[in-house]
Design a protein around this motif. Sequence first.
Motif, mmCIF file in Angstrom:
data_model
loop_
_atom_site.group_PDB
_atom_site.id
_atom_site.type_symbol
_atom_site.label_atom_id
_atom_site.label_comp_id
_atom_site.label_asym_id
_atom_site.label_seq_id
_atom_site.Cartn_x
_atom_site.Cartn_y
_atom_site.Cartn_z
ATOM 1 N N HIS A 118 1.498 4.190 -2.836
ATOM 2 C CA HIS A 118 1.697 5.900 -2.676
ATOM 3 C C HIS A 118 3.058 6.604 -2.635
ATOM 4 N N PHE A 178 -5.201 2.078 6.396
ATOM 5 C CA PHE A 178 -6.454 2.729 6.349
ATOM 6 C C PHE A 178 -6.105 4.255 6.449
ATOM 7 N N LYS A 179 -6.129 4.499 7.659
ATOM 8 C CA LYS A 179 -5.633 5.754 8.552
ATOM 9 C C LYS A 179 -4.859 6.509 8.203
ATOM 10 N N LYS A 223 -6.109 0.853 9.992
ATOM 11 C CA LYS A 223 -5.191 1.394 10.669
ATOM 12 C C LYS A 223 -4.634 2.089 9.706
ATOM 13 N N GLU A 277 -1.884 10.979 2.549
ATOM 14 C CA GLU A 277 -2.853 11.814 1.546
ATOM 15 C C GLU A 277 -2.448 13.536 1.818
ATOM 16 N N LYS A 278 -2.692 13.902 2.893
ATOM 17 C CA LYS A 278 -2.856 14.810 3.354
ATOM 18 C C LYS A 278 -1.697 16.120 3.455
ATOM 19 N N THR A 279 -0.635 15.256 2.900
ATOM 20 C CA THR A 279 0.928 16.036 3.835
ATOM 21 C C THR A 279 1.732 16.196 2.324
ATOM 22 N N ARG A 294 0.912 -1.270 0.285
ATOM 23 C CA ARG A 294 -0.007 -0.162 0.046
ATOM 24 C C ARG A 294 0.840 1.605 0.209
ATOM 25 N N MET A 307 -2.916 5.747 5.782
ATOM 26 C CA MET A 307 -2.917 6.740 4.698
ATOM 27 C C MET A 307 -3.911 8.139 3.892
ATOM 28 N N GLN A 308 -4.743 7.627 5.135
ATOM 29 C CA GLN A 308 -5.454 9.099 4.664
ATOM 30 C C GLN A 308 -5.281 10.451 4.949
ATOM 31 N N ARG A 309 -4.023 10.027 6.252
ATOM 32 C CA ARG A 309 -3.047 11.346 7.015
ATOM 33 C C ARG A 309 -1.989 11.351 5.741
#
Length: 417
Positions: A141, A297-298, A295, A304-306, A137, A300-302
């Motif tokens: 990214h 996926f959580k 956890k 993607e915001k950086t 995963r 990865m969401q973080r």
Amino acid sequence: MLVNILCLSLKTENDYVLRIYLRCYVLFLVAALFNAARLIGCESHELKEALSARRIQTEEGNIVEKFTMQQAIDARDALAKFIYASLFDWLVEQINNLLEVGKQHTGWSISILDIYGFESFKKNSFEQFCINYANERLQQHFNRHIFKLEQEEYELDGIDGVKVDFADNQECLDLFEKKPIGLLSLLDEDLHSPDANDATLANKLKQNLNGMACFKGDKGRVFGVRHFAGEVLYDTNDFLKKNQDSLNPELIELLSSCNGQLPQLFAIKMLNQTLEPATSLDSPNQSVSAKFKGKLFKLMQRLEKTKPHFICCIKPNRKQLPGMYEEDLVSQQLRCSGVLEAVRMSRSGYPTRMTHQEFADRYGFLLLETNESQDPLSISVAVLKQFNMLPGMYQIGYTKLYLRIGLVSSILSSRVF
């Protein structure tokens, strides 16, 4: 008592040596039990009881069921993993709380994710299965930011004829995550089947997934996954047990009543989670793989915001010696991490890019004839033409100039000589 009986039954000289060994072994076990209980903050007999039996509630009252040796080992391992994971989370929370002060003042923060990378050993079990899934995963990214977004930037800025080729690993992620037939779904499904075991799990995976490109059926309990970094063979032995990894209520009760402050805190957090909705990522009713996926996926969401920056560390040799490089080992790591593809993409594309204004400000002074009324784009084009730069060495986008490797140094060296 059992050891004393065994020792009394030993009569020969060789038996005397064995008798000493048995006594030493028992003393070692007693010392280990005593030390563990002291660190947790409970009595040794309380820890022994919690690790060797469980209470079953019936209509007639509570029944104490003694564990088999394997069940006791599983209980011990589950307790150790729970304390280790809880302590790790607690340490990270304390560090983040200290760093939160700076974020409140500036509004900025830096997140550091340190990962080892893909793992492949002679025998790969559930732990490597989870680690390699996470790396798969994270590799996507990396691919997205290094390759896919590169292609998108070219297209959005009107650059034609540039194709970024790279190995996408979406098929491998589908193998793990696809519902209802994927590695994780099938693994969790077998937890609810009373007849399931490691062998039936392996057969089930082969029957349902043999048609998928990244899956490879193998002999017995073994199956293979064609990861981005290469093929890894997994042995399903203990997969189901490790995926369940449930902590006995007696152990949670023991931790909540002990003298240690941190074990009490860990137990209270676990008890509170049992009261939360079943959709919670940390719900104790979920399997280990389901929690791990949630956890991940959580995370990865973080991410993607950086704005990501990647640092690839290479292990130079297997002997951990300075100044020594093993070519095959280094090459393998560069291939596995996608670095070679990134270099290949950089050489075939336009790695140096500047806005028209930046290029004009930096190199406009090189023009033999200048016109102050010229716009930044005109100045940039004039510089390139003055030094006879071939059209294939650059492309002009709506907002930026895209330059091949070495073009800027060619301009400067032409000016010098």
